[in-house]
Write an enzyme that holds these catalytic residues in place. Structure first.
Site, mmCIF file in Angstrom:
data_model
loop_
_atom_site.group_PDB
_atom_site.id
_atom_site.type_symbol
_atom_site.label_atom_id
_atom_site.label_comp_id
_atom_site.label_asym_id
_atom_site.label_seq_id
_atom_site.Cartn_x
_atom_site.Cartn_y
_atom_site.Cartn_z
ATOM 1 N N ASP A 180 -59.543 -73.189 37.737
ATOM 2 C CA ASP A 180 -60.677 -72.002 37.142
ATOM 3 C C ASP A 180 -61.882 -72.385 38.560
ATOM 4 O O ASP A 180 -63.344 -71.902 37.793
ATOM 5 C CB ASP A 180 -60.607 -71.894 36.425
ATOM 6 N N LYS A 205 -61.432 -70.995 43.517
ATOM 7 C CA LYS A 205 -60.617 -70.639 44.618
ATOM 8 C C LYS A 205 -60.685 -68.797 45.337
ATOM 9 O O LYS A 205 -60.615 -69.099 45.926
ATOM 10 C CB LYS A 205 -59.656 -71.322 44.285
ATOM 11 N N ARG A 263 -63.729 -70.673 28.431
ATOM 12 C CA ARG A 263 -63.209 -72.704 28.510
ATOM 13 C C ARG A 263 -64.053 -73.425 28.077
ATOM 14 O O ARG A 263 -64.904 -73.359 28.298
ATOM 15 C CB ARG A 263 -63.554 -72.590 30.572
ATOM 16 N N GLY A 307 -55.869 -67.189 37.596
ATOM 17 C CA GLY A 307 -56.528 -65.968 37.228
ATOM 18 C C GLY A 307 -57.815 -66.177 38.479
ATOM 19 O O GLY A 307 -58.428 -67.199 38.394
ATOM 20 N N HIS A 308 -57.601 -65.385 39.572
ATOM 21 C CA HIS A 308 -58.517 -65.958 40.620
ATOM 22 C C HIS A 308 -59.558 -64.521 40.920
ATOM 23 O O HIS A 308 -58.952 -63.598 41.087
ATOM 24 C CB HIS A 308 -57.658 -65.459 42.076
ATOM 25 N N THR A 351 -56.350 -65.141 30.285
ATOM 26 C CA THR A 351 -55.917 -64.851 28.840
ATOM 27 C C THR A 351 -57.244 -64.510 27.627
ATOM 28 O O THR A 351 -57.260 -65.018 26.293
ATOM 29 C CB THR A 351 -55.523 -66.456 28.399
ATOM 30 N N GLY A 352 -57.902 -64.770 28.426
ATOM 31 C CA GLY A 352 -60.140 -64.721 27.638
ATOM 32 C C GLY A 352 -60.335 -65.639 27.180
ATOM 33 O O GLY A 352 -61.351 -64.873 26.026
ATOM 34 N N ARG A 373 -31.227 -75.032 36.853
ATOM 35 C CA ARG A 373 -30.353 -74.182 37.790
ATOM 36 C C ARG A 373 -29.588 -72.887 37.610
ATOM 37 O O ARG A 373 -28.052 -72.979 37.221
ATOM 38 C CB ARG A 373 -29.340 -75.354 38.307
ATOM 39 N N ASN A 426 -49.898 -66.811 35.133
ATOM 40 C CA ASN A 426 -51.378 -67.926 34.738
ATOM 41 C C ASN A 426 -52.160 -67.793 35.338
ATOM 42 O O ASN A 426 -53.620 -68.129 34.606
ATOM 43 C CB ASN A 426 -49.887 -69.492 34.120
ATOM 44 N N GLN A 479 -54.006 -72.626 40.042
ATOM 45 C CA GLN A 479 -54.164 -74.032 38.784
ATOM 46 C C GLN A 479 -54.907 -75.001 40.307
ATOM 47 O O GLN A 479 -55.746 -74.884 41.212
ATOM 48 C CB GLN A 479 -53.722 -74.837 38.286
HETATM 49 P P1 GDP Z 1 -60.377 -69.466 40.119
HETATM 50 O O1 GDP Z 1 -58.819 -69.359 39.414
HETATM 51 O O2 GDP Z 1 -60.823 -70.499 40.925
HETATM 52 O O3 GDP Z 1 -59.683 -68.251 41.709
HETATM 53 O O4 GDP Z 1 -61.233 -69.525 39.117
HETATM 54 P P2 GDP Z 1 -61.802 -67.928 38.438
HETATM 55 O O5 GDP Z 1 -61.976 -67.169 38.698
HETATM 56 O O6 GDP Z 1 -60.699 -68.072 37.420
HETATM 57 O O7 GDP Z 1 -63.363 -68.261 37.695
HETATM 58 C C1 GDP Z 1 -64.347 -68.705 38.238
HETATM 59 C C2 GDP Z 1 -65.436 -67.785 38.061
HETATM 60 O O8 GDP Z 1 -66.724 -68.209 38.411
HETATM 61 C C3 GDP Z 1 -65.810 -66.155 38.163
HETATM 62 O O9 GDP Z 1 -65.377 -65.618 36.988
HETATM 63 C C4 GDP Z 1 -65.853 -66.412 39.043
HETATM 64 O O10 GDP Z 1 -66.182 -64.849 39.729
HETATM 65 C C5 GDP Z 1 -67.345 -67.193 39.074
HETATM 66 N N1 GDP Z 1 -68.468 -67.260 40.392
HETATM 67 C C6 GDP Z 1 -67.060 -68.428 41.383
HETATM 68 N N2 GDP Z 1 -67.942 -68.494 41.851
HETATM 69 C C7 GDP Z 1 -69.571 -68.754 41.420
HETATM 70 C C8 GDP Z 1 -70.648 -68.965 42.147
HETATM 71 O O11 GDP Z 1 -71.256 -70.245 42.482
HETATM 72 N N3 GDP Z 1 -71.754 -68.932 40.745
HETATM 73 C C9 GDP Z 1 -71.815 -68.304 39.307
HETATM 74 N N4 GDP Z 1 -71.992 -67.728 38.731
HETATM 75 N N5 GDP Z 1 -70.087 -67.666 39.124
HETATM 76 C C10 GDP Z 1 -69.255 -67.745 39.758
HETATM 77 P P1 IMO Z 2 -56.864 -70.911 38.418
HETATM 78 O O1 IMO Z 2 -55.646 -70.733 39.981
HETATM 79 C C1 IMO Z 2 -57.240 -72.947 34.630
HETATM 80 C C2 IMO Z 2 -53.635 -74.016 32.322
HETATM 81 C C3 IMO Z 2 -52.976 -73.787 30.971
HETATM 82 C C4 IMO Z 2 -52.742 -74.770 30.221
HETATM 83 C C5 IMO Z 2 -52.166 -75.399 31.185
HETATM 84 C C6 IMO Z 2 -50.358 -75.011 31.062
HETATM 85 O O2 IMO Z 2 -56.481 -69.236 37.721
HETATM 86 O O3 IMO Z 2 -56.878 -71.969 38.786
HETATM 87 P P2 IMO Z 2 -49.516 -72.435 31.547
HETATM 88 O O4 IMO Z 2 -49.193 -71.319 30.995
HETATM 89 O O5 IMO Z 2 -49.247 -72.954 32.740
HETATM 90 O O6 IMO Z 2 -47.533 -73.203 31.054
HETATM 91 O O7 IMO Z 2 -50.076 -73.326 31.191
HETATM 92 O O8 IMO Z 2 -52.323 -74.934 32.109
HETATM 93 N N1 IMO Z 2 -54.084 -72.794 33.449
HETATM 94 C C7 IMO Z 2 -54.819 -73.127 34.062
HETATM 95 N N2 IMO Z 2 -55.994 -73.533 33.853
HETATM 96 N N3 IMO Z 2 -56.397 -72.330 35.254
HETATM 97 C C8 IMO Z 2 -55.733 -71.350 35.511
HETATM 98 O O9 IMO Z 2 -55.053 -71.127 37.093
HETATM 99 C C9 IMO Z 2 -54.132 -71.783 35.115
HETATM 100 N N4 IMO Z 2 -53.445 -72.059 34.818
HETATM 101 C C10 IMO Z 2 -52.552 -72.353 33.839
HETATM 102 O O10 IMO Z 2 -54.759 -73.503 30.104
HETATM 103 O O11 IMO Z 2 -53.377 -75.887 30.272
HETATM 104 MG MG MG Z 3 -58.622 -68.597 37.876
#
Ligand code: GDP
Ligand code: IMO
Ligand code: MG
Length: 432
Positions: A13, A16, A304, A40-41, A300-301, A140, A38, A221
């Site tokens: 998170d 990326k 963090r 969420g981007h 998952t809502g 396997r 798993n 991740q």
């Molecule tokens: P990812 O899994 O690495 O793609 O990141 P996520 O999308 O799960 O979580 C990043 C969250 O931070 C998302 O809600 C983005 O829209 C938000 N975000 C990304 N960059 C910035 C930033 O520079 N500032 C703020 N306030 N939010 C950001």
């Molecule tokens: P992105 O790509 C943050 C965490 C879960 C848990 C552990 C194992 O959005 O950064 P799993 O369901 O993969 O077996 O869970 O990994 N986890 C993440 N945490 N960002 C993610 O993906 C994650 N994908 C898995 O919360 O701790």
């Molecule tokens: Mg994410």
């Protein structure tokens, strides 16, 4: 041509999705190597938010070609839901989304086992069936996309595996067995919808490389969730570091020219496991709340967990990935703080620790050595260049560079595409 891997430096998170979207403007191919839904981007364009779980975050640009690689695990229902959502937003993906036949398929028994396993030994997983699906892969007995779309043989293969999985579900957990007919019918319908996207991804990427076309590898991740080098056992079940790009996409190491490490300006983690710089509840009160900070899990809502920037941790993951440059995200979130702490070292008792501990038992004993820096106490979300940032914000970024030994080339000051400051020559971009 420079092909770039975008990899999370912390526990996921990091932002990326935003970085991949930004870099997709000048890329042709965007590929996911590992993980599943798993992940969420999030990408925010003109105030509109898009969330991706398996589809690469570069899909919003109509010129891109996007790939879901053989190292991923695919929940067909979730993927079809993502495709529906793209259609709903008017984004076309026909002839530019490709799925590897080698990717493994997530079945209902994987999700059930994920849930049941959590009851015995809680990792805090996303309960999407990711771990159990990878277990079947290395055991396997998994089924792949190629098996799913082979109509003549799919049901027989599923029958064999399901026999085994039902034993596990019934005997180990006393859960009722799953019906072959139900799963087989449900998945036959998915196969029909997904078959047109299954393509020789490995060969396509090889040709793209040969033609000198720019490829972006989208990590999922974060490095500390890596199944080998992460905070085991509180990790995911795939290889999340840059090395996983090659094994997950079937490309050679020389096809990755550069590695961009994505890190938050602080640290977060979802799920269980040690977290050296986690904030106290008093400190947490100084941060914007989880909703304002966008620190609620996309998948998952869950809220963090939040902590200060941990330089030894990021330095360690920079080394694991061979990172060339850093993208620092969410600098704006620190804008209200009088003072900002930054972890510059680890100690156990009086002894300073110079190597990131391999065992979580030792990581749990670690105490952070903090340095305190002044905050800038103003919003920075509309600042356009690095030099226009307040002095204290610049000093904070420079300190991270110094501590981690890698230059910072991108600084994000908000979720939107335009809220991005480009630094130096790495991305060959003019400041916006
Ligand atoms: P990812 O899994 O690495 O793609 O990141 P996520 O999308 O799960 O979580 C990043 C969250 O931070 C998302 O809600 C983005 O829209 C938000 N975000 C990304 N960059 C910035 C930033 O520079 N500032 C703020 N306030 N939010 C950001
Ligand atoms: P992105 O790509 C943050 C965490 C879960 C848990 C552990 C194992 O959005 O950064 P799993 O369901 O993969 O077996 O869970 O990994 N986890 C993440 N945490 N960002 C993610 O993906 C994650 N994908 C898995 O919360 O701790
Ligand atoms: Mg994410």
């Amino acid at each position: 041509m420079t092909s770039v891997a975008v990899i999370g430096m912390q526990w996921g998170d990091e932002g990326k999705g935003k970085v991949v979207d930004l870099l997709s403007e000048s890329a042709v191919h965007i590929a996911r190597a590992q993980g599943g839904n798993n992940a969420g981007h999030t990408v925010v364009v003109s105030g509109k938010e898009y969330r991706f779980h398996l589809i690469p975050s570069g899909i919003l640009y109509p010129h891109t070609r996007c790939y879901i690689g053989g190292g991923t695990v695919i929940d067909p229902k979730s993927l079809i839901g993502e495709l529906d959502s793209l259609r709903h937003h008017g984004i076309s993906f026909e002839k530019r989304l490709f799925i590897s036949p080698y990717a493994h398929v997530i079945f209902p028994y994987h999700r059930i086992l994920d849930e049941l396993n959590e009851g015995v030994h809680s990792i805090g997983t996303t309960k999407r069936g990711i771990g159990p699906c990878y277990v079947d892969k290395v055991g396997r007995r998994g089924l792949r996309m190629a098996d799913l779309i082979a109509q003549d043989t799919f049901r027989d293969k599923l029958a064999k595996t399901l026999q085994w999985k039902n034993l596990e579900i019934e005997r180990l957990f006393g859960h009722k067995p799953l019906s072959l007919d139900e799963i087989s019918d449900e998945y036959a319908a998915y196969a029909e919808q997904l078959a047109p996207f299954v393509a020789p991804v490995e060969e396509m990427l090889f040709r793209a490389g040969r033609n000198n076309e720019k490829i972006l590898y989208e990590g999922a991740q974060g490095s500390l969730l890596d199944v080998t080098f992460g905070t085991y056992p509180f990790v995911t079940s795939s290889c999340t570091i840059a090395g996983g790009v090659c094994s997950g996409l079937g490309v050679g190491p020389s096809s990755i020219d550069r590695v961009v490490g994505v890190t938050k300006a602080y640290t977060t983690r979802v799920g269980n496991g040690p977290f050296v710089t986690e904030l106290s509840s008093a400190e947490l009160g100084l941060f914007p709340d989880h909703t304002a900070a966008r620190e609620i899990g996309v998948t998952t809502g869950r809220k963090r967990r939040i902590g200060w920037f941990d330089a030894p941790l990021v330095t360690h993951t920079i080394h694991l990935n061979g990172v060339d440059t850093l993208a620092i995200m969410k600098l704006d979130i620190l804008g209200d703080l009088d003072e900002i702490r930054i972890c510059v070292g680890y100690k156990i008792g009086k002894k300073q620790i110079h190597t990131f501990p391999a065992m979580i038992e030792n990581l749990a004993l670690v105490e952070p050595i903090y340095e305190t820096m002044p905050g800038w106490k103003c919003p920075i979300g509309s600042i356009q260049t690095f030099n226009d940032l307040p002095h204290a914000a610049r000093a904070y970024v420079r300190r991270i560079e110094e501590l981690c030994g890698v230059e910072v080339s991108l600084i994000s000051v908000g979720p939107g595409r335009e809220q991005t400051l480009w630094q130096g020559t790495f991305f060959e971009k003019e400041p916006v």
